[in-house]
Design an enzyme around this catalytic site. Structure first.
Site, PDB file in Angstrom:
ATOM      1  N   ARG A 241       0.845  -1.195   0.000  1.00 45.68           N
ATOM      2  CA  ARG A 241       0.000   0.000   0.000  1.00 45.68           C
ATOM      3  C   ARG A 241       0.881   1.247   0.000  1.00 45.68           C
ATOM      4  O   ARG A 241       1.986   1.234   0.552  1.00 45.68           O
ATOM      5  CB  ARG A 241      -0.928  -0.014   1.213  1.00 45.68           C
ATOM      6  CG  ARG A 241      -1.908  -1.182   1.231  1.00 45.68           C
ATOM      7  CD  ARG A 241      -2.768  -1.181   2.486  1.00 45.68           C
ATOM      8  NE  ARG A 241      -3.727  -2.284   2.473  1.00 45.68           N
ATOM      9  CZ  ARG A 241      -3.470  -3.505   2.929  1.00 45.68           C
ATOM     10  NH1 ARG A 241      -2.279  -3.763   3.469  1.00 45.68           N
ATOM     11  NH2 ARG A 241      -4.385  -4.453   2.876  1.00 45.68           N
ATOM     12  N   LYS A 268      -2.432  -2.272   7.741  1.00 44.45           N
ATOM     13  CA  LYS A 268      -3.863  -2.010   7.829  1.00 44.45           C
ATOM     14  C   LYS A 268      -4.566  -3.062   8.678  1.00 44.45           C
ATOM     15  O   LYS A 268      -5.452  -2.744   9.470  1.00 44.45           O
ATOM     16  CB  LYS A 268      -4.471  -1.983   6.426  1.00 44.45           C
ATOM     17  CG  LYS A 268      -5.967  -1.737   6.393  1.00 44.45           C
ATOM     18  CD  LYS A 268      -6.474  -1.690   4.962  1.00 44.45           C
ATOM     19  CE  LYS A 268      -7.975  -1.433   4.919  1.00 44.45           C
ATOM     20  NZ  LYS A 268      -8.496  -1.404   3.538  1.00 44.45           N
ATOM     21  N   HIS A 331      -2.228   3.657  -5.360  1.00 44.87           N
ATOM     22  CA  HIS A 331      -2.899   2.469  -4.829  1.00 44.87           C
ATOM     23  C   HIS A 331      -3.342   1.539  -5.955  1.00 44.87           C
ATOM     24  O   HIS A 331      -3.403   0.312  -5.780  1.00 44.87           O
ATOM     25  CB  HIS A 331      -4.110   2.881  -3.990  1.00 44.87           C
ATOM     26  CG  HIS A 331      -4.540   1.841  -3.011  1.00 44.87           C
ATOM     27  ND1 HIS A 331      -5.181   0.678  -3.382  1.00 44.87           N
ATOM     28  CD2 HIS A 331      -4.417   1.766  -1.658  1.00 44.87           C
ATOM     29  CE1 HIS A 331      -5.441  -0.058  -2.316  1.00 44.87           C
ATOM     30  NE2 HIS A 331      -4.991   0.587  -1.257  1.00 44.87           N
ATOM     31  N   ARG A 334      -1.476  -1.746  -7.049  1.00 42.74           N
ATOM     32  CA  ARG A 334      -1.772  -3.039  -6.416  1.00 42.74           C
ATOM     33  C   ARG A 334      -2.811  -3.809  -7.234  1.00 42.74           C
ATOM     34  O   ARG A 334      -2.714  -5.027  -7.401  1.00 42.74           O
ATOM     35  CB  ARG A 334      -2.271  -2.828  -4.986  1.00 42.74           C
ATOM     36  CG  ARG A 334      -1.195  -2.443  -4.010  1.00 42.74           C
ATOM     37  CD  ARG A 334      -1.746  -1.893  -2.717  1.00 42.74           C
ATOM     38  NE  ARG A 334      -2.745  -2.728  -2.079  1.00 42.74           N
ATOM     39  CZ  ARG A 334      -2.492  -3.772  -1.295  1.00 42.74           C
ATOM     40  NH1 ARG A 334      -1.226  -4.124  -1.095  1.00 42.74           N
ATOM     41  NH2 ARG A 334      -3.464  -4.455  -0.729  1.00 42.74           N
ATOM     42  N   HIS A 358      -3.787  -9.111   2.036  1.00 39.50           N
ATOM     43  CA  HIS A 358      -5.229  -9.125   2.240  1.00 39.50           C
ATOM     44  C   HIS A 358      -5.559 -10.126   3.341  1.00 39.50           C
ATOM     45  O   HIS A 358      -4.919 -11.168   3.454  1.00 39.50           O
ATOM     46  CB  HIS A 358      -5.958  -9.521   0.955  1.00 39.50           C
ATOM     47  CG  HIS A 358      -5.985  -8.418  -0.045  1.00 39.50           C
ATOM     48  ND1 HIS A 358      -6.227  -8.643  -1.384  1.00 39.50           N
ATOM     49  CD2 HIS A 358      -5.786  -7.084   0.077  1.00 39.50           C
ATOM     50  CE1 HIS A 358      -6.187  -7.492  -2.041  1.00 39.50           C
ATOM     51  NE2 HIS A 358      -5.921  -6.537  -1.172  1.00 39.50           N
ATOM     52  N   TYR A 368      -3.660 -20.244   9.542  1.00 40.60           N
ATOM     53  CA  TYR A 368      -2.983 -21.410   8.973  1.00 40.60           C
ATOM     54  C   TYR A 368      -2.155 -21.026   7.752  1.00 40.60           C
ATOM     55  O   TYR A 368      -1.048 -21.507   7.554  1.00 40.60           O
ATOM     56  CB  TYR A 368      -4.021 -22.463   8.596  1.00 40.60           C
ATOM     57  CG  TYR A 368      -3.439 -23.677   7.887  1.00 40.60           C
ATOM     58  CD1 TYR A 368      -2.661 -24.602   8.578  1.00 40.60           C
ATOM     59  CD2 TYR A 368      -3.670 -23.883   6.533  1.00 40.60           C
ATOM     60  CE1 TYR A 368      -2.121 -25.708   7.937  1.00 40.60           C
ATOM     61  CE2 TYR A 368      -3.138 -24.990   5.881  1.00 40.60           C
ATOM     62  CZ  TYR A 368      -2.366 -25.909   6.593  1.00 40.60           C
ATOM     63  OH  TYR A 368      -1.843 -26.993   5.947  1.00 40.60           O
TER      64      TYR A 368
END
Length: 417
Positions: A241, A268, A331, A334, A358, A368
């Site tokens: 970001r 974030k 941005h 991305r 994310h 996991y």
């Protein structure tokens, strides 16, 4: 005998307080200074008590009797009128000290204590400023229509997304008030259908390989500040970001192992994140090190190394290169990486999502997967940088190359995220 208005008006003060009786416990006190005060005398729990009912002539005889009768009804219901009065005053004082603004600031302080990002704190403080019309109201007195009126004022300026965010923030404040015993309900819950739904706006991004190659060549030719150029050159490769890039510090980079380790407080999602560094990114960092290293911000502001690059610098540089707001944003790079990596079909979607930092909707699965795909991500980042170089040098659409297996093997010893 009950009092008359004439008797009350003609009553004269003396050296001591004079009491003029009316009926059923009501009487008038005439003080030496001329004040005339209504009092109601009663017994409750075997104790003699008296209740102030107001000052004459502000409270006339008829009104004083009405207030006495109201107190008598409370007594008949087993309620002490004097204690009920004190409770009302305490409640009013409590409500006055717990306005929407006060509770909202306390909620924001809680967010700060929880370690929320500075940008998040700045945003919620700004949202509170937009809600100033209701900030002074006791939070228990606010009704849905009060909040809706404040939100509609924002919508009237065409700020539909701001109004939506304000409603969401206000709802969190009301729920915090309920949880801490200062509120009863969340009046924003029923306002969802009353708000104008804003159109979803995606970050402007280039999705065509040929156009991406043109952008990369434009960045290389940027004639402005070298730090800005390098920020634009690094951004497409690392997929981070904009805020994570411009606030990066040299202490976060392990150049020997080609890893950028971003601490949780700068992310974030409030989780630490690690990004593999391709050969190309390492070369850019080597050039940057001569300009801004070896300590402090990697991309410092032009006028002082104590602060990072401004959040608008890179986007303004894109404008100087001739790209409109709807064409390219920092941005949006991305989105470019996500789209083209997925279209290549060479990399697991989960590996791409991990590189984009994310969150996983399934929290258990997210934990996991946190340490998985590192080797694949190392190879993917090198492949992506190689592909960007081919676009930059080729000037047109080029076929997707095979993954760089040698790069994957050379870095397989790195510890998983």
């Amino acid at each position: 005998m009950p009092l008359t208005e004439l008797q009350i008006r003609n009553a004269r003060s003396g050296e001591k307080i004079i009491q003029l009786g009316d009926d059923r416990g009501l009487y008038l006190e005439v003080h030496p200074n001329g004040s005339k005060l209504w009092r109601y005398k009663y017994r409750h729990a075997a104790k003699q008590k008296r209740l102030a009912l107001g000052r004459y002539p502000d409270v006339g005889l008829a009104e004083a009797r009405r207030r006495r009768d109201e107190a008598r009804r409370q007594l008949e219901s087993g309620i002490d009128p004097l204690m009920a009065r004190k409770r009302e005053k305490l409640t009013a004082a409590f409500n006055a000290a717990n306005s929407f603004g006060d509770v909202a600031k306390e909620y924001i302080d809680k967010m700060v204590a929880e370690g929320r990002a500075d940008t998040t704190i700045s945003k919620v403080n700004w949202l509170l400023e937009q809600l100033q019309p209701i900030a002074a109201f006791p939070i228990t007195d606010l009704k849905p229509m009060d909040v809706l009126a404040a939100l509609k004022r924002i919508e009237a300026r065409g700020k539909y997304e701001t109004a939506r965010r304000c409603r969401s923030f206000a709802g969190r404040v009301f729920r915090y008030a309920v949880a801490t015993g200062r509120g009863e309900t969340d009046p924003t819950a029923i306002l969802r259908g009353a708000m104008i739904v804003p159109k979803v706006k995606h970050h402007a991004a280039i999705l065509e390989p040929a156009q991406l190659g043109e952008l990369l060549r434009s960045i290389d030719s940027y004639s402005g500040h070298a730090i800005t150029r390098l920020a634009m050159q690094v951004s497409p490769h690392v997929m981070a970001r904009p805020g994570e890039i411009r606030k990066a510090t040299w202490a976060e980079f392990d150049l020997d192992n080609a890893v950028w380790k971003i601490p949780a407080e700068r992310m974030k999602m409030r989780r630490p994140h690690e990004i593999p560094l391709s050969r190309q990114v390492l070369a850019y960092l080597e050039e940057l090190s001569a300009l801004t290293g070896p300590t402090g911000f990697v991309f410092p502001a032009f006028h002082t190394f104590k602060r990072p690059l401004s959040e608008n610098t890179v986007n303004q540089a894109f404008r100087r290169l001739g790209y409109a707001v709807g064409e390219v944003t920092a941005h949006g790079l991305r989105t470019t990486a996500s789209t083209l990596l997925n279209e290549s079909g060479k990399w697991a979607p989960d590996a791409i999502e991990r590189s984009l930092a994310h969150s996983d909707a399934n929290s258990v699965r997210g934990v996991y997967n946190r340490g998985r795909y590192w080797d694949e991500r190392v190879a993917m980042h090198q492949w992506w940088s190689d592909y960007l170089d081919q676009l930059r040098l080729g000037g047109g659409v080029v076929p997707f190359p095979e993954p760089d297996r040698t790069a994957k093997k050379s870095r397989s010893h790195l510890k998983a995220v």
